[in-house]
Design a protein around this motif. Sequence first.
Motif, short mmCIF file in Angstrom:
data_model
loop_
_atom_site.label_atom_id
_atom_site.label_comp_id
_atom_site.label_asym_id
_atom_site.label_seq_id
_atom_site.Cartn_x
_atom_site.Cartn_y
_atom_site.Cartn_z
N ARG A 46 -5.27 -50.04 -109.85
CA ARG A 46 -4.28 -50.98 -109.06
C ARG A 46 -4.73 -52.28 -109.06
N PHE B 246 -7.87 -35.13 -109.92
CA PHE B 246 -7.25 -36.29 -109.33
C PHE B 246 -5.90 -36.28 -108.72
N ALA B 247 -5.09 -35.34 -108.77
CA ALA B 247 -3.80 -34.99 -108.23
C ALA B 247 -4.33 -34.76 -106.64
N ALA C 56 -11.03 -44.79 -108.65
CA ALA C 56 -10.33 -44.99 -109.81
C ALA C 56 -9.16 -45.73 -109.66
N GLU C 57 -8.54 -44.86 -108.81
CA GLU C 57 -6.97 -45.60 -108.44
C GLU C 57 -7.03 -46.88 -107.86
N THR D 236 -0.23 -48.49 -99.93
CA THR D 236 0.87 -48.68 -99.21
C THR D 236 1.20 -48.03 -97.85
N GLN E 172 2.04 -45.10 -97.39
CA GLN E 172 2.80 -43.94 -97.58
C GLN E 172 2.27 -42.48 -97.84
N LEU E 173 2.85 -41.55 -97.42
CA LEU E 173 2.53 -40.12 -97.22
C LEU E 173 2.58 -39.82 -98.71
N ARG E 174 1.56 -39.11 -99.33
CA ARG E 174 1.83 -38.49 -100.74
C ARG E 174 1.63 -37.05 -101.04
N LEU E 175 2.30 -36.35 -101.60
CA LEU E 175 2.31 -35.05 -101.96
C LEU E 175 1.65 -34.30 -100.61
N THR E 176 2.40 -34.42 -99.51
CA THR E 176 1.95 -33.74 -98.24
C THR E 176 3.07 -32.70 -97.97
N ASP F 298 -1.45 -42.76 -98.69
CA ASP F 298 -1.88 -43.81 -99.72
C ASP F 298 -2.51 -45.02 -99.02
#
Lengths: 511, 174
Positions: free
Chosen positions: A457, A182-183, A452-453, A193, A195-199, A190
Motif C-alpha cells: 500500500r 494471506f486471506a 506485505a500488504e 482504514t 474497517q472490519l474485513r472478512l469478519t 484493517d
Amino acid sequence: MQELQNLIGGFQVALSWFNLMLMFAGIILGVIIGVLPGLGGANGVAILLPLTFSMASQPGGTTSAIILLSCIYWGALFGGAITSILFNIPGEPWSVATTFDGYPLAQKGRAGAALTSAFTSSFVGALVAVLLITFMAPLVAKFALRFGPPEFFSVYLLTFCAFVGMSKGSPFKTIAAMMLGFALAAVGTDTVTGQLRLTYGYMELLKGFDFLIAVIGLFGIGEILLTIEEGLEFKGAKAKLDMRVVIDTWKELPKYWKTSVRSSMVGCLMGIVPGGATPASFMSYGLAKKMSPDGAKFGTGMVEGVVAPETAAHAAGTSALLPMLTLGVPGSPTAAVLLGGLLIWGLQPGPLLFVEKADFVWGLIASMYLGNIVGLIVVLTCVPLFAAILRVPFAIIAPVILVICAIGAYTVHNSMFDVWLMLIFGVMGYVFKKLDYPLAPLVLALVLGDRAEDSFRQAMLGSQGDLSAFFSNGLVGTITTLSLLLLFWPLISMAMDVIRGRSANNGNGAN
Amino acid sequence: MDETGHEKAVGSVRVWEVVVACLFLVAGALVVYDSRRLGSTWGSDGPQAGYFPFYIGVMIIIASVINLVTAIGAKAKDAGDKAFVTREQLRMVLIVMVPYAIYVVLISNPVYSLGIYEASVIFIAAFMRYLGKYTWLKIGVVSVATMVAFFLMFEVWFKVPLPKGPIEALLGFQ
C-alpha cells in the motif's frame, strides 16, 4: 572488525548464569520436542512462546527470551536425528534424509557412530551458518536500511515466489495454500482504514487469526493425527554412546571434510532463500551420493550419508535467521514463529533492529555459538535418556502432547475460541498433508500478510497506484524480476524440457 | 500408505482433492465478496480496504479451479483412485479427535467448567484406560503427576494463568 567487537559485547550479554541455565533448559526441551512424534520445532516454539511473555517484559528480558526460544529450535534440530537413526522415524521433516544411512548404521550395531557423526555434523553446519550470520547480517542490515516500501514488498514477493518456483508438488496447490494464508491474515481490523474485513459479523474474528494458533494446529495436531493413523509401534535400536565411540567417530569424520564443506554451503544457501532445511538435507544427500567415491554404497549405512544431510539441515535451519533478523523475512516456519515472538515482545524485526537493539541482536548471535556448544554436549551425553522417551507407550504420550497443544493455544490470548480454532486448523493440517498442500507457505503468508500488504500500500501510495514502482530502480527492479522468474520457474523448466525432449512428450507443456 | 484395498477406504484421493478444491473456491468467493463490499479499487486516498484481499481472493479462485480440473482429470493409475484414508485409519483419528473435542468442552463451558487441569487429568486417564488398558493406580499417578508438573511450570514459575477449576479454587488459587 566491528563485528568481533559487537560479538564480544554479545557474549557478555549471553554469558550470565541465568541465560546459561535457559540455554540448557531450551536445548533439553527442544530435543524432547524433536524426539516426540507430533511436536516439531515450529509448533514447539509456538507452544512455549507464551511462557516468555512475562520474561520479556522485564528489562533486558527479551534477550533471555530469544535465547530460550532459539535454543529450543537448536534442540529440535538435534533431536530429529535421534529418532531417525534409532527408530527409522524422522522426528522432523528435515531428518528424513538422515534415515537413509543412519538407520542401516544403527542396525549394523553402529548406532553410536551414526549418532555421534549426526550431532557433530549438525554442530559444524550450525557453526558455519552462525559465522555467516555474524559477518553477513550486519552488512545485509546496513544495505537494507536504504530500502523503501517498494524494495520491501519486492523482497516479500521474492520470498513467496520462491515457494512457488521451488515447490516439489503442484505449484497451484502452493499458490492456493499461500493465498489462503494471506486471506486469513487479512481477517480482522484493517490497520490503515480501520474497517472490519472478512469478519462477517463475528466478534471473535475481530482480532484476526493468530498464526501461532495456526502453527500449533497445522503442525501439531495435524502431525499427531498423521502419526496416529499409521498406528504407533516403536521398535528401536539400542542407544549406547560412550566416550570411546565418540572419539573413534571423531577420528573418522575429518575424512569427509569435502562433504561437510559442500553441505554447509548448500544448507546456508537454502536457509537464506526460503527453501528451508528439508530440501537442503535432500539436496546435500543427493550431491554427496553423486560426488563421493563410495556413492554406490549410500543407503547401506555410510557415515558420510549421515554427515551430508545433517550438516545441511543445521546450516539451513540456522541461516534461516539471517533474513529474519536483517529484513524481517523468515526463512522457515520456525523462524517465522521466532519473528512472531519478536513482534509480540515489541521488537521490530528488520534492518533497524541492528541499530536500535544492538545488544539484543548480538546477544542472540553470541547465544547461537554457545547454544550449539551446549546442544552438542547435551545430546552427546543424554542420548539414552532421550531415546527412552520414545519407549513411553503411545497411550500416555499422545494425550500429554494433545494437552500441551491445547494449553499452548490457550495461552496465546487466554481464549478458548483459539483452542477450537486450533482443532479446526488441526483437521485442516491433516487433510492438507495428505493431499500435498504445503503448510510452510501458508504459515509464512499468515505471518507476513499484514506487513506485505502495508508495504504494498505504501509503495502504491508513493507511486499513485502505478505498478511500475516495483521496477523504478535497479535494486527493486532486479528483485522483482528475479521473483517473477522464480514464480514462472515451473513453466520455464517445463518449456525447457519440452524443447529438449520434443520427441518424448510435448503435450503436457501447454498450460 | 499401503494398499489396503478399496472396500475399506473412506473416499478416494480424487474425491477429497475435489472436495478440498471446492472448499478453497468457497473461501476465495467469500474473500472476493467481502472485498467488493469494502471497495476493491483505488480510492481517493490510495488503495481501499479490499484492494489487496480482492486479488488474493481472485488468485485463490484461479488456483483452485486449476486444482479442481487437475483432480478430476487425474488418471486412475496416478493415485487418483487411491484410498484417501482407510476405515481403520479414520477410526484411529476419530478415537483421538472426539475425546479431544469433549475435553475442550470440559475445560470451559457455560454450565460447569472444570478448568484445564482437571479436564486434562480426565482426558489423559480416559486415554490411558481405553487405549492402554492401564491399572487405575498407574493412570492416577501419571495423570495427576503430569498435571501437577504443568501447574508448577505455568502458574508458579512462568506465571501464565490457565483456566482453573474447583480443586484449585479449594486450594486457594484463583
